[in-house]
Design a protein around this motif. Structure first.
Motif, short mmCIF file in Angstrom:
data_model
loop_
_atom_site.label_atom_id
_atom_site.label_comp_id
_atom_site.label_asym_id
_atom_site.label_seq_id
_atom_site.Cartn_x
_atom_site.Cartn_y
_atom_site.Cartn_z
N TRP A 53 32.60 33.42 44.10
CA TRP A 53 33.54 33.91 43.09
C TRP A 53 34.83 34.37 43.78
CZ3 TRP A 53 33.30 33.62 37.87
CH2 TRP A 53 32.06 33.30 37.29
N SER A 55 38.89 35.98 43.19
CA SER A 55 39.91 36.61 42.36
C SER A 55 41.20 36.55 43.17
CB SER A 55 39.53 38.05 42.01
OG SER A 55 40.52 38.61 41.16
N LEU A 59 35.75 37.41 46.05
CA LEU A 59 35.20 38.53 45.28
C LEU A 59 33.72 38.75 45.64
CD1 LEU A 59 35.84 39.08 41.48
CD2 LEU A 59 33.71 39.74 42.57
N ASP A 102 42.23 44.53 37.10
CA ASP A 102 41.26 43.44 37.00
C ASP A 102 41.84 42.22 36.27
OD1 ASP A 102 39.34 44.92 38.32
OD2 ASP A 102 38.51 45.76 36.48
N TYR A 106 40.60 34.12 37.89
CA TYR A 106 39.28 34.10 38.51
C TYR A 106 38.80 32.65 38.61
CZ TYR A 106 38.90 39.17 37.83
OH TYR A 106 39.11 40.52 37.87
N SER A 122 37.59 27.95 36.09
CA SER A 122 38.64 28.97 36.22
C SER A 122 38.74 29.80 34.95
CB SER A 122 39.99 28.30 36.52
OG SER A 122 39.91 27.53 37.70
#
Length: 285
Positions: A53, A55, A59, A102, A106, A122
């Motif tokens: 993962w 970001s 991540l 946040d 991603y 995505s």
């Protein structure tokens, strides 16, 4: 040779179709300080090697468990420590206690054991705050012709981005709307009093203000003589204040004059007594 080249071409096309690079990111909206799940769908006939993962940087790395054991997740970004988890069935990413930071891009990269292909998906995550009740500011101005011009402004504390303001009103049995945080209207005695409501919305919530009756700000028994009445009242208060100051000044002046007169009379009596004491007694020889 031609068959080999044809097989390689088919393999490249298949890889491109699985990659997801040509697809737009999935838009996901979430609520500040709440949680969100970034859903991931993996074909049931595929065996997963690991999932990475991303970001702003790496991540987390997810490794499936062996022999029905739960998957293992290793968090690489300290900002997400203690706030992320995964679903054992689909390996979807779960993020709790969302912050403004946040928000963003991603991506999940799924490496498969059964082939040399990698699946990618995505996401475009946007975090919003739940909107509070709108606050209405009223500005009133009366023209020389007697028209009451009213400006209404709608605002929400810490609204954030992507906020839409809409004014709703009902006139002649027809509902009308006006986009924007402020609206201007006018009213005269005898006109039908309009009512307005401000509705504020963002992608995850919406809220409305109380009903604003425009005519109530101007329609009183003294309209449009209200400014003149206010001026007369102000002048009367000033005159009363001057009279009070004058009366106090006269009282102080009289009290001071009485004090001075009393003091002079006392001095005169003392002098007379001293003269009588200093004069010799007259007796016959």
């Amino acid at each position: 040779m031609r068959a080999l080249l044809w097989s390689l071409l088919l393999l490249l096309q298949k890889a491109k179709g699985f990659s997801g690079d040509d697809e737009d990111p999935e838009e996901v909206v979430a609520v500040l300080q709440e949680s969100i799940t970034l859903s991931l769908e993996i074909p049931s006939n595929e065996e997963v090697e690991d999932i990475i993962w991303f970001s702003q940087k790496n991540l987390a790395i997810v490794v499936p468990g062996k022999e029905d054991q739960p998957a293992n997740i290793t968090v690489k970004d300290s900002r997400y420590q203690g706030r992320v988890g995964i679903s054992d069935s689909s390996y979807s990413l779960y993020i709790s206690n969302l912050t403004w930071e946040d928000s963003g891009y991603y991506q999940a990269k799924v490496n498969l054991k059964t082939s040399l292909l990698s699946l990618t998906k995505s996401y475009d995550l946007r975090v919003y705050r739940r909107l509070s009740k709108p606050h209405i500011t009223v500005n009133l101005k009366i023209s020389e012709k007697g028209a009451c011009n009213i400006s209404l402004m709608c605002s929400v504390e810490r609204a954030g981005m992507d906020v839409t303001y809409t004014w709703l009103s009902s006139q002649d049995s027809a509902d009308t709307s006006h986009e924007g945080c402020d609206i201007t209207t006018s009213w005269r005695p005898g006109d039908k009093a309009l009512s307005y409501t401000c509705r504020v919305s963002n992608p995850i919530s919406n809220t409305s203000s109380r009903l604003i009756h425009v005519g109530s700000f101007c329609a009183d028994p003294g309209y449009p003589k209200k400014p003149a009445t206010f001026c007369l009242l102000t002048k009367g208060l000033l005159l009363l204040l001057l009279l009070i100051i004058l009366a106090v000044g006269i009282c102080i002046f009289r009290a001071r004059r009485n004090y001075e007169m009393t003091r002079v009379r006392k001095l005169q009596r003392n002098r007379v007594k001293l003269k009588k004491k200093g004069k010799p007694d007259s007796s016959p020889v």
